[in-house]
Scaffold this motif. Structure first.
Motif, PDB file in Angstrom:
ATOM      1  N   GLU A   1      -4.823  -4.126  -0.141  1.00  0.00           N
ATOM      2  CA  GLU A   1      -6.030  -3.173  -0.340  1.00  0.00           C
ATOM      3  C   GLU A   1      -6.257  -2.337   0.883  1.00  0.00           C
ATOM      4  OE1 GLU A   1     -10.216  -3.634  -2.113  1.00  0.00           O
ATOM      5  OE2 GLU A   1     -10.378  -4.675  -0.334  1.00  0.00           O
ATOM      6  N   TRP A   2      -6.161  -3.068   2.019  1.00  0.00           N
ATOM      7  CA  TRP A   2      -6.551  -2.389   3.464  1.00  0.00           C
ATOM      8  C   TRP A   2      -5.636  -1.202   3.505  1.00  0.00           C
ATOM      9  CZ3 TRP A   2     -10.073  -0.854   6.474  1.00  0.00           C
ATOM     10  CH2 TRP A   2      -9.793  -0.377   7.822  1.00  0.00           C
ATOM     11  N   ILE A   3      -4.268  -1.574   3.652  1.00  0.00           N
ATOM     12  CA  ILE A   3      -2.941  -0.700   3.715  1.00  0.00           C
ATOM     13  C   ILE A   3      -3.217   0.464   2.786  1.00  0.00           C
ATOM     14  CG2 ILE A   3      -0.636  -0.306   3.614  1.00  0.00           C
ATOM     15  CD1 ILE A   3      -0.360  -3.244   4.569  1.00  0.00           C
ATOM     16  N   ASN A   4      -3.479   0.442   1.768  1.00  0.00           N
ATOM     17  CA  ASN A   4      -3.432   1.499   0.516  1.00  0.00           C
ATOM     18  C   ASN A   4      -4.973   2.343   0.949  1.00  0.00           C
ATOM     19  OD1 ASN A   4      -1.390   0.846  -0.999  1.00  0.00           O
ATOM     20  ND2 ASN A   4      -2.418  -0.466  -2.250  1.00  0.00           N
ATOM     21  N   GLN A   5      -5.820   1.498   1.414  1.00  0.00           N
ATOM     22  CA  GLN A   5      -7.139   2.414   1.836  1.00  0.00           C
ATOM     23  C   GLN A   5      -6.925   3.280   3.174  1.00  0.00           C
ATOM     24  OE1 GLN A   5     -10.433  -0.277   1.961  1.00  0.00           O
ATOM     25  NE2 GLN A   5     -10.704  -0.351  -0.310  1.00  0.00           N
ATOM     26  N   THR A   6      -6.058   2.819   3.893  1.00  0.00           N
ATOM     27  CA  THR A   6      -5.967   3.499   5.166  1.00  0.00           C
ATOM     28  C   THR A   6      -4.686   4.595   5.183  1.00  0.00           C
ATOM     29  OG1 THR A   6      -4.647   1.703   6.124  1.00  0.00           O
ATOM     30  CG2 THR A   6      -7.359   1.821   6.417  1.00  0.00           C
ATOM     31  N   GLY A   7      -4.332   4.958   3.868  1.00  0.00           N
ATOM     32  CA  GLY A   7      -3.464   5.977   3.532  1.00  0.00           C
ATOM     33  C   GLY A   7      -1.929   5.351   3.721  1.00  0.00           C
ATOM     34  N   GLY A   8      -1.759   3.967   3.803  1.00  0.00           N
ATOM     35  CA  GLY A   8      -0.334   3.519   3.549  1.00  0.00           C
ATOM     36  C   GLY A   8       0.143   3.252   2.567  1.00  0.00           C
ATOM     37  N   ASN A   9       1.330   2.557   2.401  1.00  0.00           N
ATOM     38  CA  ASN A   9       1.906   2.109   1.076  1.00  0.00           C
ATOM     39  C   ASN A   9       2.275   0.820   1.352  1.00  0.00           C
ATOM     40  OD1 ASN A   9       3.911   1.242  -0.790  1.00  0.00           O
ATOM     41  ND2 ASN A   9       4.517   3.530  -1.096  1.00  0.00           N
ATOM     42  N   ALA A  10       1.290  -0.131   0.582  1.00  0.00           N
ATOM     43  CA  ALA A  10       1.342  -1.498   0.716  1.00  0.00           C
ATOM     44  C   ALA A  10       2.862  -2.134   0.158  1.00  0.00           C
ATOM     45  CB  ALA A  10       0.396  -2.302   0.019  1.00  0.00           C
ATOM     46  N   PHE A  11       3.558  -1.245  -0.774  1.00  0.00           N
ATOM     47  CA  PHE A  11       4.631  -2.136  -1.085  1.00  0.00           C
ATOM     48  C   PHE A  11       5.794  -1.600   0.148  1.00  0.00           C
ATOM     49  CE2 PHE A  11       9.064  -1.209  -3.071  1.00  0.00           C
ATOM     50  CZ  PHE A  11       8.859  -2.531  -3.869  1.00  0.00           C
ATOM     51  N   MET A  12       5.850  -0.502   0.572  1.00  0.00           N
ATOM     52  CA  MET A  12       6.698  -0.293   1.464  1.00  0.00           C
ATOM     53  C   MET A  12       6.676  -1.061   2.929  1.00  0.00           C
ATOM     54  SD  MET A  12       9.101   1.381  -0.063  1.00  0.00           S
ATOM     55  CE  MET A  12      10.006   2.064   1.373  1.00  0.00           C
ATOM     56  N   GLN A  13       5.258  -1.252   3.130  1.00  0.00           N
ATOM     57  CA  GLN A  13       4.925  -1.744   4.628  1.00  0.00           C
ATOM     58  C   GLN A  13       4.809  -3.133   4.494  1.00  0.00           C
ATOM     59  OE1 GLN A  13       1.752   1.729   4.759  1.00  0.00           O
ATOM     60  NE2 GLN A  13       1.847   0.286   6.764  1.00  0.00           N
TER      61      GLN A  13
END
Length: 702
Positions: free
Chosen positions: A633-645
């Motif tokens: 959730e945090w990665i997606n909320q900060t503009g990242g991609n949780a799957f890739m990262q």
């Protein structure tokens, strides 16, 4: 010649001479180029050749390099010359045993300067000599004014257990047993061990237990040049500032083997679980015992006890208020746990106005902690004045220590739950659990997601030197994922080395057969039954790895119905299954092991014991745990991609580990069968394949 240059030359000479003696002494010694290169890189980092202000090495060393012997060769002479302690930390008991029983004794006779070594174990691995004596002497635990009497009296010892207690005490009294659980020749059942194990709240230096097994072991550590420890104990010591169990970080050279576990262990170390009803009951019971404290301390203790009572009168209502507020929110449907009784709080504000009761709880727990210190000091004085009351005072000290430990946990948990979500700062994972064993219990849980700053403060910035090693530190051929997880930066002076395994992977095949569907399809279990039966046919030694127990058991049931003989994880202990597997292989009978993720790491089946490895599914973690959900959730909320990262790098690392089960020595050969067509049908599949060792690929057209 400058002193540093002279020391560097002397150190290099020691490393070379130790290697020469070792190579001459070992029969059939074969030089390993990768191992020698690893020794050289470690030596450069330790000597400050790359960065004298930050001596940190991160080394991925593939299977078969001999990394443990490499870091002993490089680390021990430098640590001895610098008058530092070499601390080797591992994630698994198996590697600790290998170091203590094999690698260190092997290197010891050939090393100059000479060194001593010891294994550091947690307090709970040792018995408490006083509790063991009392139990064999028949002293009633309730007479000792002890907080854990209900636990002890709830399950009386059997005749067989009482006989074993007598045997344990006699062996300890004669000096034939050192008092640690692992050195007793037969297993000691948990139901018995809980009665005699050393516990933090009942094992304190002020009690004068210098002859207790735990304190004797700690005294031995102070004299050791090399200490082997596990990650949990190391990080527990570092989280308290260091120097409690192990030497202070400034006096240590750390070798962190199996370093890919560091971040998860650090998260566990920083976590808190507040079981509210349990805490309330414990404090209420403590409140009832204050009359005995009055009797022990007399008039001199009245002021301290008055403050203690005031602290309790604030803390118990604070816990009750928080508990009632949560119960009310659950009854009104404001909080809705999932089927497992878990409710994660998303990032941002706490729900149901929990901030205010948590803030009161934080303040009241801190006040309560402060009231316990004077009581502790006065009891210690009474111990000197009235040695005839030693047993009763000791139990009271244990009770105070237990309450202090619980109050500190409440303070730390409330503080972390209230931690504000700042911009660019990763928030903790916070959630509520309903206890499956106690319908009325509510447990508030909190875990830090980002632990890199903690590791930097605890260790990286303080240690004399740090070497992190593992066979799997890269993900998708890059150190970035690991570096972020442990708080290192690309430009901070840390040095990175990646060494491939010397094994001949081209002699083994990695096969992706034609597959009708992906794992998400409803027919995938039927597909597995068909394909696993096919790829087990005429194979001598097989290991089949599954992503879940449920799927493993369903497939096992279907294959057994077809007449297949299987050794399935969970149906016997891991050790028993491996013994049976090896016995069947030695007798030239086909053997098939079924296991889940825990069998994909640390399982050593060399030669004839594994030639056919089947991996049923790519090891993507399903983000169902509160920690994984919060991170994504945090990665997606900060503009990242949780799957890739997050998901993809972790799957890459786990897949490499799983494939690493096949080849365990330079002469091993075999095949890997991957039953997941996503390696071919998805764009990320090529990256996952490219990160694997160079097996000969056999990929069917899907």
């Amino acid at each position: 010649m400058p002193k540093s240059t002279a020391e560097s030359g002397e150190y290099a000479t020691l490393v070379r001479e130790n290697y020469r003696r070792l190579s001459k002494a070992l029969p059939n010694f074969t030089p390993r180029r990768e191992q020698n290169y690893l020794v050289a890189e470690m030596s450069k980092v330790l000597s400050g050749r790359y960065d004298a202000g930050r001596r940190i090495l991160v080394a991925e060393a593939g299977t078969g390099i001999g990394k443990s012997l490499a870091y002993l060769q490089a680390g021990i002479p430098w640590a001895r010359m610098q008058q530092k302690t070499l601390v080797i930390s591992t994630a698994t008991l198996a590697l600790q045993e290998q170091l203590i029983e094999k690698d260190l004794p092997l290197f010891h006779p050939h090393c100059k300067p000479s060194f001593s070594f010891a294994l550091a174990k947690g307090r709970a691995r040792y018995c408490c000599a006083r509790r063991l004596y009392d139990l064999q002497a028949g002293v009633a635990q309730t007479e000792l004014f002890t907080p854990d009497a209900p636990l002890l009296m709830a399950a009386p010892l059997t005749e067989a257990q009482l006989k074993q207690v007598s045997e344990l005490w006699q062996a300890y009294a004669k000096g034939d047993w050192l008092g640690d659980r692992d050195s007793w020749p037969t297993p000691i059942a948990p139901s018995l061990w809980q009665h005699i194990e050393a516990q933090r709240h009942s094992c304190q230096p002020m009690l004068g237990h210098q002859q207790c097994p735990f304190h004797q072991a700690r005294a031995a550590l102070e004299k050791a040049d090399v200490i082997v420890v596990n990650h949990a104990l190391l990080l527990a010591d570092l989280s308290m500032g260091g120097g409690f169990v192990l030497p202070e970080p400034e006096q240590c050279v750390y070798v962190l083997d199996e370093a890919h576990h560091l971040a998860s262990v650090a998260r566990e170390q920083g976590s808190a679980r507040l079981a509210l009803r349990h805490l309330i009951r414990s404090l209420e019971q403590f409140n009832k015992w204050q009359g005995k404290l009055n009797d022990l301390l007399g008039s001199d203790g009245q002021a301290a006890i008055g403050k203690l009572q005031h602290g309790l009168a604030q803390l118990i209502p604070s816990l009750n208020d928080l508990y009632r507020q949560l119960v009310s929110a659950l009854q009104k449907g404001e909080l809705k746990p999932d089927e497992q009784g878990c409710l994660r709080f998303s990032t941002g504000d706490l729900p149901c106005a929990l901030d205010e009761p948590l803030l009161r709880l934080k303040e009241d727990s801190q006040i309560f902690c402060r009231t316990l210190g004077p009581i502790n000091s006065q009891l210690a004085e009474q111990l000197k004045i009235n040695p005839s009351k030693a047993a009763t005072i000791e139990a009271a000290l244990a009770m105070i220590s237990l309450q202090l430990l619980q109050a500190e946990q409440v303070y730390d948990g409330a503080s972390l739950l209230l931690k504000p979500t700042l911009e660019k700062h990763t928030p903790p994972a916070r959630w509520l659990e309903l206890d499956s064993k106690d319908a009325k219990e509510l447990v508030l849980c909190v875990t830090p997601l980002a632990v890199g700053h903690l590791l930097e403060a605890w260790c990286w910035s303080r240690a004399a030197a740090v070497v992190m090693v593992s066979a799997t530190l890269t993900a998708l051929n890059d150190f970035s994922y690991f570096r972020r997880s442990v708080g290192l930066r690309l430009d901070d002076g840390s040095h990175y080395v990646r060494l491939n395994s010397p094994f001949n992977y081209q002699n083994s095949a990695l096969i992706i057969p034609p597959l009708e569907c992906e794992p998400s399809h409803g027919d995938f279990n039927d597909l597995l039954v068909t394909h696993i039966a096919q790829w087990l046919d005429e194979q001598a030694a097989s290991l089949v790895l599954f992503s879940s127990y449920r799927q493993m058991n369903e497939v096992a049931k279907a294959l057994r119905a077809k007449g297949q003989s299987l050794l399935v994880q969970g149906e016997a202990s891991r050790h028993a299954l491996l013994v049976l597997h090896k016995q069947k292989c030695d007798a030239k009978q086909p053997s098939v092991l079924f296991g889940t993720g825990s069998f994909a790491e640390g399982l050593d089946l060399p030669g004839i014991y594994l030639t056919n490895l089947i991996i049923t599914k790519l090891p993507f973690a399903v983000p169902t745990s509160p920690v994984e959900e919060a991170m994504a959730e945090w990665i997606n909320q900060t503009g990242g991609n949780a799957f890739m990262q997050l998901a993809l790098p972790e799957a890459s690392r786990k897949l490499i580990q799983a494939c690493g089960r096949l080849l365990r020595s330079e002469s091993d050969t075999g095949r890997i069968v991957l039953l997941d067509k996503r390696l071919v049908s998805k764009r990320y599949g090529a990256a996952l394949l490219q990160a694997l060792p160079p097996f000969t690929l056999d990929i069917a057209q899907q």
